[in-house]
Design a protein around this motif. Structure first.
Motif, PDB file in Angstrom:
ATOM      1  N   GLN A   1       8.920  15.941 -10.089  1.00 17.76           N
ATOM      2  CA  GLN A   1       8.436  16.002 -11.386  1.00 17.76           C
ATOM      3  C   GLN A   1       9.338  16.846 -12.362  1.00 17.76           C
ATOM      4  OE1 GLN A   1       5.830  14.563 -12.435  1.00 17.76           O
ATOM      5  NE2 GLN A   1       6.052  15.226 -14.755  1.00 17.76           N
ATOM      6  N   GLY A   2       9.981  17.840 -11.787  1.00 16.41           N
ATOM      7  CA  GLY A   2      10.879  18.537 -12.652  1.00 16.41           C
ATOM      8  C   GLY A   2      11.905  19.373 -11.937  1.00 16.41           C
ATOM      9  N   ASN A   3      12.520  20.444 -12.190  1.00 17.19           N
ATOM     10  CA  ASN A   3      13.436  20.928 -11.477  1.00 17.19           C
ATOM     11  C   ASN A   3      13.041  22.247 -10.513  1.00 17.19           C
ATOM     12  OD1 ASN A   3      15.532  19.616 -13.166  1.00 17.19           O
ATOM     13  ND2 ASN A   3      15.291  21.044 -14.760  1.00 17.19           N
ATOM     14  N   ASN A   4      11.840  22.309 -10.491  1.00 18.11           N
ATOM     15  CA  ASN A   4      11.311  23.318  -9.630  1.00 18.11           C
ATOM     16  C   ASN A   4      10.981  23.052  -8.072  1.00 18.11           C
ATOM     17  OD1 ASN A   4       8.947  22.127  -9.631  1.00 18.11           O
ATOM     18  ND2 ASN A   4       8.022  23.638 -10.986  1.00 18.11           N
ATOM     19  N   PHE A   5      11.192  21.594  -7.739  1.00 11.21           N
ATOM     20  CA  PHE A   5      11.120  21.310  -6.314  1.00 11.21           C
ATOM     21  C   PHE A   5       9.630  21.363  -5.824  1.00 11.21           C
ATOM     22  CE2 PHE A   5      15.728  21.561  -7.089  1.00 11.21           C
ATOM     23  CZ  PHE A   5      16.112  20.431  -6.679  1.00 11.21           C
ATOM     24  N   ASN A   6       8.621  21.824  -6.662  1.00  7.27           N
ATOM     25  CA  ASN A   6       7.362  22.066  -6.063  1.00  7.27           C
ATOM     26  C   ASN A   6       6.252  21.071  -6.549  1.00  7.27           C
ATOM     27  OD1 ASN A   6       7.928  24.465  -4.948  1.00  7.27           O
ATOM     28  ND2 ASN A   6       7.934  25.581  -6.878  1.00  7.27           N
ATOM     29  N   GLU A   7       6.744  20.070  -7.540  1.00  9.08           N
ATOM     30  CA  GLU A   7       5.715  19.261  -7.967  1.00  9.08           C
ATOM     31  C   GLU A   7       6.284  17.660  -7.704  1.00  9.08           C
ATOM     32  OE1 GLU A   7       3.023  18.194 -11.917  1.00  9.08           O
ATOM     33  OE2 GLU A   7       4.379  19.961 -11.956  1.00  9.08           O
ATOM     34  N   LEU A   8       5.596  16.714  -7.183  1.00 16.78           N
ATOM     35  CA  LEU A   8       5.994  15.502  -7.069  1.00 16.78           C
ATOM     36  C   LEU A   8       5.675  14.393  -8.077  1.00 16.78           C
ATOM     37  CD1 LEU A   8       5.039  15.131  -3.087  1.00 16.78           C
ATOM     38  CD2 LEU A   8       7.360  15.886  -4.035  1.00 16.78           C
ATOM     39  N   SER A   9       6.198  13.389  -8.181  1.00 16.39           N
ATOM     40  CA  SER A   9       6.026  12.218  -9.094  1.00 16.39           C
ATOM     41  C   SER A   9       6.192  11.020  -8.170  1.00 16.39           C
ATOM     42  CB  SER A   9       7.117  12.348 -10.418  1.00 16.39           C
ATOM     43  OG  SER A   9       6.698  11.270 -10.986  1.00 16.39           O
ATOM     44  N   ASN A  10       5.099  10.291  -8.065  1.00 23.09           N
ATOM     45  CA  ASN A  10       5.078   9.145  -7.229  1.00 23.09           C
ATOM     46  C   ASN A  10       4.380   8.050  -8.255  1.00 23.09           C
ATOM     47  OD1 ASN A  10       5.543   7.782  -4.828  1.00 23.09           O
ATOM     48  ND2 ASN A  10       3.393   7.784  -4.629  1.00 23.09           N
ATOM     49  N   PHE A  11       5.140   7.301  -8.866  1.00 27.74           N
ATOM     50  CA  PHE A  11       4.544   6.418 -10.112  1.00 27.74           C
ATOM     51  C   PHE A  11       4.621   4.925  -9.841  1.00 27.74           C
ATOM     52  CE2 PHE A  11       8.705   7.377 -11.537  1.00 27.74           C
ATOM     53  CZ  PHE A  11       9.012   6.263 -12.284  1.00 27.74           C
ATOM     54  N   PRO A  12       3.804   4.147  -9.928  1.00 29.78           N
ATOM     55  CA  PRO A  12       3.737   2.589  -9.790  1.00 29.78           C
ATOM     56  C   PRO A  12       4.974   2.138 -10.869  1.00 29.78           C
ATOM     57  CG  PRO A  12       1.925   3.071 -11.000  1.00 29.78           C
ATOM     58  CD  PRO A  12       2.462   4.546 -10.662  1.00 29.78           C
ATOM     59  N   VAL A  13       5.539   1.205 -10.264  1.00 27.47           N
ATOM     60  CA  VAL A  13       6.472   0.251 -11.327  1.00 27.47           C
ATOM     61  C   VAL A  13       6.325  -1.211 -10.796  1.00 27.47           C
ATOM     62  CG1 VAL A  13       8.192   2.017 -11.499  1.00 27.47           C
ATOM     63  CG2 VAL A  13       8.527   0.301  -9.618  1.00 27.47           C
ATOM     64  N   GLY A  14       6.295  -1.911 -12.032  1.00 27.19           N
ATOM     65  CA  GLY A  14       6.497  -3.309 -11.798  1.00 27.19           C
ATOM     66  C   GLY A  14       7.445  -4.256 -12.987  1.00 27.19           C
ATOM     67  N   ALA A  15       7.903  -5.264 -12.614  1.00 26.87           N
ATOM     68  CA  ALA A  15       8.700  -5.805 -13.592  1.00 26.87           C
ATOM     69  C   ALA A  15       8.891  -7.119 -13.604  1.00 26.87           C
ATOM     70  CB  ALA A  15      10.118  -5.314 -13.405  1.00 26.87           C
ATOM     71  N   LEU A  16       9.150  -7.751 -14.715  1.00 29.79           N
ATOM     72  CA  LEU A  16       9.651  -9.402 -14.679  1.00 29.79           C
ATOM     73  C   LEU A  16      10.855  -9.516 -14.331  1.00 29.79           C
ATOM     74  CD1 LEU A  16       7.796  -9.968 -18.362  1.00 29.79           C
ATOM     75  CD2 LEU A  16       6.856  -9.986 -15.968  1.00 29.79           C
TER      76      LEU A  16
ATOM     77  N   ILE B   1       1.034  -1.146  -0.097  1.00 29.73           N
ATOM     78  CA  ILE B   1       0.161   0.033  -0.068  1.00 29.73           C
ATOM     79  C   ILE B   1       0.884   1.242  -0.199  1.00 29.73           C
ATOM     80  CG2 ILE B   1      -1.673   1.242   1.129  1.00 29.73           C
ATOM     81  CD1 ILE B   1      -2.711  -1.285   2.222  1.00 29.73           C
ATOM     82  N   ASP B   2       0.589   2.101  -0.922  1.00 34.18           N
ATOM     83  CA  ASP B   2       1.488   3.395  -0.942  1.00 34.18           C
ATOM     84  C   ASP B   2       0.631   4.573  -1.271  1.00 34.18           C
ATOM     85  OD1 ASP B   2       4.268   4.440  -1.471  1.00 34.18           O
ATOM     86  OD2 ASP B   2       3.144   5.069  -3.307  1.00 34.18           O
ATOM     87  N   PHE B   3       1.112   5.742  -0.528  1.00 29.97           N
ATOM     88  CA  PHE B   3       0.375   7.077  -0.850  1.00 29.97           C
ATOM     89  C   PHE B   3       1.395   7.898  -0.346  1.00 29.97           C
ATOM     90  CE2 PHE B   3      -0.646   5.458   3.557  1.00 29.97           C
ATOM     91  CZ  PHE B   3      -0.386   6.500   4.449  1.00 29.97           C
ATOM     92  N   ILE B   4       0.874   9.470  -0.987  1.00 28.27           N
ATOM     93  CA  ILE B   4       1.808  10.657  -0.734  1.00 28.27           C
ATOM     94  C   ILE B   4       1.058  11.115   0.755  1.00 28.27           C
ATOM     95  CG2 ILE B   4       2.113  12.899  -1.390  1.00 28.27           C
ATOM     96  CD1 ILE B   4       2.287  11.998  -4.260  1.00 28.27           C
ATOM     97  N   LYS B   5       1.724  11.561   1.533  1.00 29.61           N
ATOM     98  CA  LYS B   5       1.443  12.173   2.821  1.00 29.61           C
ATOM     99  C   LYS B   5       1.038  13.603   2.816  1.00 29.61           C
ATOM    100  CE  LYS B   5       2.204  12.063   7.695  1.00 29.61           C
ATOM    101  NZ  LYS B   5       3.095  11.761   9.057  1.00 29.61           N
ATOM    102  N   GLN B   6      -0.023  13.980   2.337  1.00 31.02           N
ATOM    103  CA  GLN B   6      -0.026  15.409   1.929  1.00 31.02           C
ATOM    104  C   GLN B   6      -0.046  16.225   3.344  1.00 31.02           C
ATOM    105  OE1 GLN B   6      -0.823  16.368  -0.740  1.00 31.02           O
ATOM    106  NE2 GLN B   6      -1.458  14.177  -1.671  1.00 31.02           N
ATOM    107  N   SER B   7       0.236  16.025   4.498  1.00 29.66           N
ATOM    108  CA  SER B   7       0.254  16.661   5.570  1.00 29.66           C
ATOM    109  C   SER B   7       1.748  16.880   5.802  1.00 29.66           C
ATOM    110  CB  SER B   7      -0.426  16.074   6.829  1.00 29.66           C
ATOM    111  OG  SER B   7       0.067  14.956   7.180  1.00 29.66           O
ATOM    112  N   ALA B   8       2.678  16.446   5.035  1.00 26.60           N
ATOM    113  CA  ALA B   8       4.007  16.396   5.325  1.00 26.60           C
ATOM    114  C   ALA B   8       4.819  17.042   4.006  1.00 26.60           C
ATOM    115  CB  ALA B   8       4.540  15.134   5.819  1.00 26.60           C
ATOM    116  N   ARG B   9       5.876  17.526   4.062  1.00 30.53           N
ATOM    117  CA  ARG B   9       6.475  17.980   2.848  1.00 30.53           C
ATOM    118  C   ARG B   9       7.206  16.648   2.199  1.00 30.53           C
ATOM    119  NH1 ARG B   9      10.913  18.823   0.466  1.00 30.53           N
ATOM    120  NH2 ARG B   9      12.059  17.912   2.165  1.00 30.53           N
TER     121      ARG B   9
END
Length: 276
Positions: free
Chosen positions: A249-264, A85-93
């Motif tokens: 997400q980019g170089n401005n440190f204001n936008e996050l990227s939290n994406f699922p991954v899975g592999a064989l 189970i995974d989530f971004i904790k919105q109440s923390a930076r």
């Protein structure tokens, strides 16, 4: 002429991984359930799964008692009775929470990951060494405990393991993305991108290994060049992985990227060093 491979931001990595990826489908098994996680230090956090994607959490006992939040989560099951189970904790930076829920044994492991600020990220490697800091500024805190019951004295919880050390594995994340991992020792692993948006890149980064079940591991890495946290389950019986990668997400440190991954997964070989 050879070209110099370029390190890319996590947001760009997510775009490369997305098409036809080998992630597991999200499950709705927790919808309508409430889990009380009892930590080894005595803290208790209650998670109320309102739907298949939304949860409320409240710290019931411990130093942060009374804190609460509402977040969106993703749940998958890499093996029967065991969930990620995974989530971004919105109440923390810039913080995410990853939970391994082991219903087979009534245990859990939590990984609380935090990305560095811009100032921390721009502190160079030599300065970090001079200050006695880790080379990576990405933080990961690990906690273990029991589900819906207090931890009993002497109970065996999920533990760090050396069982992956020496493995050289190939991971195919999609038809276009392939990586090699070499698990060097308790603290570091080596990776290289064989095909994909990071083709030609390689590095050695800080990592952690937790044994969840027979041939089932939680593997966490923290990169030092581009602020990146990876949290994945590795099932060597099914030869399958599932988890997430977290960064900016980019170089401005204001936008996050939290994406699922899975592999064989494929075990290429195993190195065993002679004992002293």
């Amino acid at each position: 002429m050879n070209t110099q491979p370029i390190f890319i931001q996590v947001g760009d990595l997510a775009e490369g991984f997305a098409p036809d990826s080998h992630i597991l489908p999200a499950v709705s098994d927790f919808a309508g359930q409430t889990l009380r996680l009892h930590f080894a230090d005595g803290s208790v956090i209650e998670h109320v799964f309102e739907t298949a994607s939304d949860l409320n959490w409240t710290v019931v006992a411990g130093a942060e008692a009374g804190q609460s939040g509402v977040d969106s989560y993703r749940a998958t099951s890499v093996r029967e009775g065991i969930y990620f189970i995974d989530f971004i904790k919105q109440s923390a930076r810039a913080t995410t929470v990853s939970l391994v829920i082991d219903n087979k044994r009534g245990l859990f492991t939590a990984v609380i990951g935090t990305l560095p600020s811009e100032a921390e990220t721009r502190l160079d490697a030599f300065s970090r060494v001079e200050q006695g800091l880790e080379l990576t500024a990405v933080k990961a805190v690990f906690a273990h405990g029991t589900i819906n019951r207090p931890v009993t004295l002497g109970e065996e919880l999920h533990q760090p393991t050396r069982e992956l050390i020496g493995l050289r594995n190939l991971y195919t994340y999609s038809p276009t993305e392939r990586y090699e991992h070499i698990y060097l020792n308790e603290n570091f692993y080596a990776w290289q991108c064989l095909d994909g948006v990071e083709k030609g890149l390689a590095d050695v980064d800080r990592c952690h290994y937790i044994k969840i079940d027979s041939n089932l591991y939680l593997f966490v890495w923290r990169e030092k060049i581009i602020p990146t946290l990876g949290v994945v389950m590795i099932d060597l019986d099914r030869l399958k992985t599932d988890g997430k990668i977290f960064g900016y997400q980019g170089n401005n440190f204001n936008e996050l990227s939290n994406f699922p991954v899975g592999a064989l997964a494929e075990v290429l070989n195993t190195t065993r060093y002679p004992q002293d």
